[in-house]
Design a protein around this motif. Sequence first.
Motif, PDB file in Angstrom:
ATOM      1  N   PRO A 193       0.833  -1.206   0.000  1.00  0.00           N
ATOM      2  CA  PRO A 193       0.000   0.000   0.000  1.00  0.00           C
ATOM      3  C   PRO A 193       0.870   1.259   0.000  1.00  0.00           C
ATOM      4  CG  PRO A 193      -0.630  -1.499   1.782  1.00  0.00           C
ATOM      5  CD  PRO A 193       0.630  -2.026   1.177  1.00  0.00           C
ATOM      6  N   CYS A 194       0.459   2.262  -0.789  1.00  0.00           N
ATOM      7  CA  CYS A 194       1.267   3.477  -0.893  1.00  0.00           C
ATOM      8  C   CYS A 194       1.408   4.176   0.448  1.00  0.00           C
ATOM      9  CB  CYS A 194       0.705   4.413  -1.948  1.00  0.00           C
ATOM     10  SG  CYS A 194      -0.947   5.033  -1.602  1.00  0.00           S
ATOM     11  N   HIS A 195       0.354   4.154   1.279  1.00  0.00           N
ATOM     12  CA  HIS A 195       0.444   4.851   2.564  1.00  0.00           C
ATOM     13  C   HIS A 195       1.512   4.224   3.464  1.00  0.00           C
ATOM     14  CE1 HIS A 195      -2.497   1.659   3.478  1.00  0.00           C
ATOM     15  NE2 HIS A 195      -1.983   1.698   4.681  1.00  0.00           N
ATOM     16  N   ALA A 196       1.728   2.924   3.353  1.00  0.00           N
ATOM     17  CA  ALA A 196       2.751   2.275   4.165  1.00  0.00           C
ATOM     18  C   ALA A 196       4.139   2.726   3.728  1.00  0.00           C
ATOM     19  CB  ALA A 196       2.633   0.760   4.059  1.00  0.00           C
ATOM     20  N   THR A 197       4.337   2.926   2.432  1.00  0.00           N
ATOM     21  CA  THR A 197       5.628   3.405   1.935  1.00  0.00           C
ATOM     22  C   THR A 197       5.862   4.852   2.334  1.00  0.00           C
ATOM     23  OG1 THR A 197       5.628   1.864   0.092  1.00  0.00           O
ATOM     24  CG2 THR A 197       7.005   3.816  -0.142  1.00  0.00           C
ATOM     25  N   LEU A 198       4.860   5.700   2.146  1.00  0.00           N
ATOM     26  CA  LEU A 198       5.016   7.122   2.480  1.00  0.00           C
ATOM     27  C   LEU A 198       5.271   7.323   3.963  1.00  0.00           C
ATOM     28  CD1 LEU A 198       2.304   8.754   0.212  1.00  0.00           C
ATOM     29  CD2 LEU A 198       4.778   8.946  -0.005  1.00  0.00           C
ATOM     30  N   ASN A 199       4.533   6.628   4.805  1.00  0.00           N
ATOM     31  CA  ASN A 199       4.708   6.791   6.246  1.00  0.00           C
ATOM     32  C   ASN A 199       6.054   6.291   6.731  1.00  0.00           C
ATOM     33  OD1 ASN A 199       2.328   8.084   6.855  1.00  0.00           O
ATOM     34  ND2 ASN A 199       1.203   6.196   7.183  1.00  0.00           N
ATOM     35  N   GLY A 200       6.659   5.360   6.023  1.00  0.00           N
ATOM     36  CA  GLY A 200       7.921   4.801   6.466  1.00  0.00           C
ATOM     37  C   GLY A 200       9.149   5.421   5.836  1.00  0.00           C
ATOM     38  N   MET A 201       8.972   6.442   4.995  1.00  0.00           N
ATOM     39  CA  MET A 201      10.118   7.039   4.305  1.00  0.00           C
ATOM     40  C   MET A 201      10.912   7.962   5.220  1.00  0.00           C
ATOM     41  SD  MET A 201       8.897   7.983   0.455  1.00  0.00           S
ATOM     42  CE  MET A 201      10.521   8.603   0.041  1.00  0.00           C
ATOM     43  N   ALA A 202      12.216   7.992   5.020  1.00  0.00           N
ATOM     44  CA  ALA A 202      13.119   8.916   5.699  1.00  0.00           C
ATOM     45  C   ALA A 202      14.230   9.255   4.710  1.00  0.00           C
ATOM     46  CB  ALA A 202      13.680   8.293   6.962  1.00  0.00           C
ATOM     47  N   ALA A 203      15.056  10.215   5.064  1.00  0.00           N
ATOM     48  CA  ALA A 203      16.142  10.637   4.172  1.00  0.00           C
ATOM     49  C   ALA A 203      17.432  10.802   4.958  1.00  0.00           C
ATOM     50  CB  ALA A 203      15.773  11.941   3.476  1.00  0.00           C
ATOM     51  N   GLU A 204      18.545  10.561   4.267  1.00  0.00           N
ATOM     52  CA  GLU A 204      19.870  10.797   4.818  1.00  0.00           C
ATOM     53  C   GLU A 204      20.622  11.665   3.821  1.00  0.00           C
ATOM     54  OE1 GLU A 204      22.002   7.197   6.063  1.00  0.00           O
ATOM     55  OE2 GLU A 204      20.079   6.148   5.876  1.00  0.00           O
ATOM     56  N   SER A 205      21.218  12.730   4.307  1.00  0.00           N
ATOM     57  CA  SER A 205      21.946  13.644   3.438  1.00  0.00           C
ATOM     58  C   SER A 205      23.357  13.136   3.181  1.00  0.00           C
ATOM     59  CB  SER A 205      22.012  15.030   4.091  1.00  0.00           C
ATOM     60  OG  SER A 205      22.812  15.889   3.320  1.00  0.00           O
ATOM     61  N   ALA A 206      23.830  13.328   1.968  1.00  0.00           N
ATOM     62  CA  ALA A 206      25.199  12.934   1.637  1.00  0.00           C
ATOM     63  C   ALA A 206      26.218  13.779   2.398  1.00  0.00           C
ATOM     64  CB  ALA A 206      25.430  13.063   0.133  1.00  0.00           C
ATOM     65  N   ASP A 207      25.819  14.991   2.844  1.00  0.00           N
ATOM     66  CA  ASP A 207      26.746  15.850   3.581  1.00  0.00           C
ATOM     67  C   ASP A 207      26.643  15.677   5.095  1.00  0.00           C
ATOM     68  OD1 ASP A 207      24.422  17.220   4.248  1.00  0.00           O
ATOM     69  OD2 ASP A 207      24.848  18.937   2.969  1.00  0.00           O
ATOM     70  N   GLY A 208      25.862  14.699   5.558  1.00  0.00           N
ATOM     71  CA  GLY A 208      25.824  14.362   6.971  1.00  0.00           C
ATOM     72  C   GLY A 208      24.910  15.207   7.846  1.00  0.00           C
ATOM     73  N   ARG A 209      24.106  16.093   7.264  1.00  0.00           N
ATOM     74  CA  ARG A 209      23.214  16.904   8.088  1.00  0.00           C
ATOM     75  C   ARG A 209      22.125  16.051   8.718  1.00  0.00           C
ATOM     76  NH1 ARG A 209      21.119  21.610   4.483  1.00  0.00           N
ATOM     77  NH2 ARG A 209      21.356  20.047   2.857  1.00  0.00           N
ATOM     78  N   LYS A 210      21.669  16.474   9.892  1.00  0.00           N
ATOM     79  CA  LYS A 210      20.617  15.754  10.618  1.00  0.00           C
ATOM     80  C   LYS A 210      19.287  15.910   9.892  1.00  0.00           C
ATOM     81  CE  LYS A 210      18.271  15.320  14.950  1.00  0.00           C
ATOM     82  NZ  LYS A 210      17.480  15.974  15.868  1.00  0.00           N
ATOM     83  N   PHE A 211      18.526  14.802   9.805  1.00  0.00           N
ATOM     84  CA  PHE A 211      17.200  14.807   9.200  1.00  0.00           C
ATOM     85  C   PHE A 211      16.155  14.874  10.305  1.00  0.00           C
ATOM     86  CE2 PHE A 211      13.418  12.418   7.702  1.00  0.00           C
ATOM     87  CZ  PHE A 211      13.065  13.242   6.642  1.00  0.00           C
ATOM     88  N   ALA A 212      15.251  15.841  10.194  1.00  0.00           N
ATOM     89  CA  ALA A 212      14.120  15.958  11.114  1.00  0.00           C
ATOM     90  C   ALA A 212      12.851  15.659  10.329  1.00  0.00           C
ATOM     91  CB  ALA A 212      14.069  17.368  11.701  1.00  0.00           C
ATOM     92  N   PRO A 213      12.147  14.574  10.629  1.00  0.00           N
ATOM     93  CA  PRO A 213      10.961  14.201   9.852  1.00  0.00           C
ATOM     94  C   PRO A 213       9.821  15.207  10.034  1.00  0.00           C
ATOM     95  CG  PRO A 213      11.306  12.657  11.676  1.00  0.00           C
ATOM     96  CD  PRO A 213      12.441  13.615  11.687  1.00  0.00           C
ATOM     97  N   ASN A 214       8.977  15.278   9.019  1.00  0.00           N
ATOM     98  CA  ASN A 214       7.790  16.130   9.050  1.00  0.00           C
ATOM     99  C   ASN A 214       6.693  15.386   9.804  1.00  0.00           C
ATOM    100  OD1 ASN A 214       5.534  17.682   8.583  1.00  0.00           O
ATOM    101  ND2 ASN A 214       5.575  17.466   6.368  1.00  0.00           N
ATOM    102  N   ASP A 215       6.326  15.889  10.961  1.00  0.00           N
ATOM    103  CA  ASP A 215       5.301  15.229  11.769  1.00  0.00           C
ATOM    104  C   ASP A 215       3.927  15.286  11.118  1.00  0.00           C
ATOM    105  OD1 ASP A 215       7.185  14.577  13.705  1.00  0.00           O
ATOM    106  OD2 ASP A 215       6.867  16.461  14.792  1.00  0.00           O
TER     107      ASP A 215
END
Length: 186
Positions: A132-154
């Motif tokens: 289901p698309c909602h399961a993929t969207l809810n579980g997505m996160a990102a990592e920056s190649a330059d090492g910056r911290k990722f803060a998810p959108n609540d």
Amino acid sequence: CCEPLADVRICVDRRQVGVTNASGVLRFELPLGRHIITAPSVSSAEQAVQVGSSASRPDIRLSADGALVLFLQDNSNDDVVKDGVMLCAKNDANDVRPFFGWATFPDRRAALSDRLGPGSGSIVGCVASGRPCHATLNGMAAESADGRKFAPNDDLQNFVEEAGDHCAWAMLFTAMPIRLGDFLGP
């Protein structure tokens, strides 16, 4: 999920003939001859149509590729420097910067270095078949190649929940890009 998409630009022989209506339909006339039908903003597919002297009306269906695009957009305010990690299903956003790093899905991690062109985003991939698309969207996160911290959108969970019976993935084709989260710092 094959949900019809509204407001999709349709081209015949590389010339726009209109956009789909709320039901994902566009009706138009074609002159005699062979024509190539495309929906370049959502699909790389082409469909050839041969129009003869009969009054037939071919039913042409083009499927969206389903690819998601990640890009960066400056979301800095006052003293806080941050880049919004934006997610959309078509690449027509203005003032974007390419995303380099990794997208983490519930079932895999993808390196993102394939750019779509100058000033564009990076192709993330598609929803896994049968998931289901909602399961993929809810579980997505990102990592920056330059090492910056990722803060998810609540608020991302709210977007998916508000989609209700509609496919959240399909909504990404016609809605504004959504913010997956932010990379913090310069």
